[in-house]
Design a protein around this motif. Structure first.
Motif, PDB file in Angstrom:
ATOM      1  N   ALA A  44       9.336  -9.564 -14.125  1.00 57.60           N
ATOM      2  CA  ALA A  44       9.839 -10.444 -13.006  1.00 57.60           C
ATOM      3  C   ALA A  44      10.367  -9.290 -11.911  1.00 57.60           C
ATOM      4  N   GLY A  45       9.486  -9.632 -10.738  1.00 51.07           N
ATOM      5  CA  GLY A  45       9.725  -8.852  -9.672  1.00 51.07           C
ATOM      6  C   GLY A  45       8.761  -7.476  -9.986  1.00 51.07           C
ATOM      7  N   CYS A  46       7.677  -7.810 -10.204  1.00 50.04           N
ATOM      8  CA  CYS A  46       6.672  -6.798 -10.776  1.00 50.04           C
ATOM      9  C   CYS A  46       6.086  -5.841  -9.706  1.00 50.04           C
ATOM     10  N   GLY A  47       6.278  -6.005  -8.435  1.00 48.87           N
ATOM     11  CA  GLY A  47       5.842  -5.174  -7.269  1.00 48.87           C
ATOM     12  C   GLY A  47       4.450  -4.901  -7.675  1.00 48.87           C
ATOM     13  N   THR A  48       4.179  -3.515  -7.584  1.00 48.96           N
ATOM     14  CA  THR A  48       2.486  -3.117  -7.397  1.00 48.96           C
ATOM     15  C   THR A  48       2.155  -2.797  -9.071  1.00 48.96           C
ATOM     16  N   GLY A  49       2.907  -3.493 -10.081  1.00 52.27           N
ATOM     17  CA  GLY A  49       2.493  -3.517 -11.468  1.00 52.27           C
ATOM     18  C   GLY A  49       2.634  -2.485 -12.358  1.00 52.27           C
ATOM     19  N   ARG A  50       3.572  -1.349 -11.722  1.00 52.67           N
ATOM     20  CA  ARG A  50       3.595  -0.204 -12.602  1.00 52.67           C
ATOM     21  C   ARG A  50       3.797  -0.545 -14.190  1.00 52.67           C
ATOM     22  N   PRO A  73       0.546  -1.235  -0.103  1.00 59.93           N
ATOM     23  CA  PRO A  73       0.149   0.003  -0.059  1.00 59.93           C
ATOM     24  C   PRO A  73       0.845   1.268  -0.073  1.00 59.93           C
ATOM     25  N   GLY A  74       1.809   1.386   0.771  1.00 57.72           N
ATOM     26  CA  GLY A  74       2.671   2.484   0.936  1.00 57.72           C
ATOM     27  C   GLY A  74       3.422   2.656  -0.312  1.00 57.72           C
ATOM     28  N   TYR A  75       3.885   1.506  -1.211  1.00 59.48           N
ATOM     29  CA  TYR A  75       4.594   1.683  -2.338  1.00 59.48           C
ATOM     30  C   TYR A  75       3.720   2.284  -3.492  1.00 59.48           C
ATOM     31  N   ALA A  76       2.498   1.779  -3.588  1.00 56.37           N
ATOM     32  CA  ALA A  76       1.627   2.176  -4.596  1.00 56.37           C
ATOM     33  C   ALA A  76       1.248   3.644  -4.414  1.00 56.37           C
ATOM     34  N   ALA A  77       0.993   3.987  -2.911  1.00 50.04           N
ATOM     35  CA  ALA A  77       0.736   5.333  -2.665  1.00 50.04           C
ATOM     36  C   ALA A  77       1.836   6.282  -3.230  1.00 50.04           C
ATOM     37  N   ARG A  78       2.996   6.028  -2.998  1.00 48.59           N
ATOM     38  CA  ARG A  78       4.203   6.780  -3.288  1.00 48.59           C
ATOM     39  C   ARG A  78       4.120   7.055  -4.688  1.00 48.59           C
ATOM     40  N   PHE A  79       4.221   6.163  -5.621  1.00 44.73           N
ATOM     41  CA  PHE A  79       4.149   6.371  -7.152  1.00 44.73           C
ATOM     42  C   PHE A  79       2.954   6.741  -7.707  1.00 44.73           C
ATOM     43  N   ALA A  80       1.763   6.750  -6.651  1.00 47.18           N
ATOM     44  CA  ALA A  80       0.653   7.599  -7.174  1.00 47.18           C
ATOM     45  C   ALA A  80       0.810   8.993  -7.087  1.00 47.18           C
ATOM     46  N   ASP A  81       1.471   9.261  -5.936  1.00 47.09           N
ATOM     47  CA  ASP A  81       1.797  10.759  -5.742  1.00 47.09           C
ATOM     48  C   ASP A  81       2.714  11.282  -6.642  1.00 47.09           C
ATOM     49  N   LEU A  82       3.798  10.456  -7.146  1.00 51.40           N
ATOM     50  CA  LEU A  82       4.712  10.799  -8.014  1.00 51.40           C
ATOM     51  C   LEU A  82       4.008  11.026  -9.254  1.00 51.40           C
ATOM     52  N   GLU A  83       3.136  10.464  -9.758  1.00 44.50           N
ATOM     53  CA  GLU A  83       2.471  10.572 -11.057  1.00 44.50           C
ATOM     54  C   GLU A  83       1.502  11.830 -11.142  1.00 44.50           C
TER      55      GLU A  83
END
Length: 216
Positions: free
Chosen positions: A53-59, A16-26
């Motif tokens: 590979a190692g897709c994380g939150t899917g960005r 959740p924190g990782y996804a939120a950080r990239f949403a803020d950057l976008e």
């Protein structure tokens, strides 16, 4: 087997924190899709099949799908994959340990494997050569392994456990060679414009020259 450094650092709850950080950057206008554009260009702008590979939150995977590619996203962290599934439930997301040779079970070889999120330094110690062989084993003949990762503490945005060394670029190249992969190009950026000259971050493109690949 040793503990995975990413799970050791994050406790498997970073999604959740990782996804939120990239949403803020976008939202702030940051360009988040350089990795996907590089893979798309390496595939000559034609739709292909890609394993993230190692897709994380899917960005990266999600943008590759928007560019017309058939994408499979694989990650060890269920919290990261939860965010990926929420963002793009129509895509194929796999909770797998890439060090397990039989875990992926893809239905066809892929045109490219992308590892864009510091996968190499965050692999479980002792599994690096196995993971590279597993990834090579997903490729069609002539397929590409495209990996970008930091090589020192200044270029990986996580503090690795004290007993986990940074694996070197020479180690990576050796693992690739053992898996039938030949270096095609290497740059210092995902745009593909800055030649790599020995800095702390590298983007490497290897091509599968030998289809007979087995994980050690």
């Amino acid at each position: 087997m040793a503990e995975n450094p990413w799970l050791a650092v994050t406790g498997g709850t970073a999604g959740p924190g990782y996804a939120a950080r990239f949403a803020d950057l976008e939202a702030a206008g940051e360009d988040l899709h350089g990795e996907a554009r590089r893979v798309h260009a390496l595939l000559d702008g034609r739709p292909g099949t890609v394993l993230d590979a190692g897709c994380g939150t899917g960005r990266v995977a999600i943008h590759l799908a928007r560019l017309g590619h058939h994408v499979v996203g694989a990650d060890l962290d269920a919290s990261m994959l939860g965010e990926a599934r929420a963002a793009a439930p129509e895509l194929d997301w796999r909770l797998v340990d890439l060090a397990d040779p039989g875990a992926l079970d893809l239905d066809r070889p892929v045109d490219a494997v992308v590892a864009a999120g510091n996968l190499w330094p965050l692999l479980t110690p002792g599994t690096h050569a196995t993971v590279v062989a597993v990834l090579a084993g997903q490729l069609r003949p002539g397929g590409l392994l495209v990996a970008g990762f930091g090589l020192d503490v200044d270029h990986v945005p996580f503090t690795l456990p004290d007993d986990v060394p940074f694996p070197s670029l020479a180690d990576y190249d050796a693992a690739c060679a053992a898996a039938g992969l030949a270096l095609r190009e290497r740059t210092a950026d995902w745009a593909g414009r800055e030649p790599y000259a020995g800095g702390g971050y590298a983007v490497s493109v290897h091509v599968l020259t030998d289809r007979r690949v087995e994980a050690p």
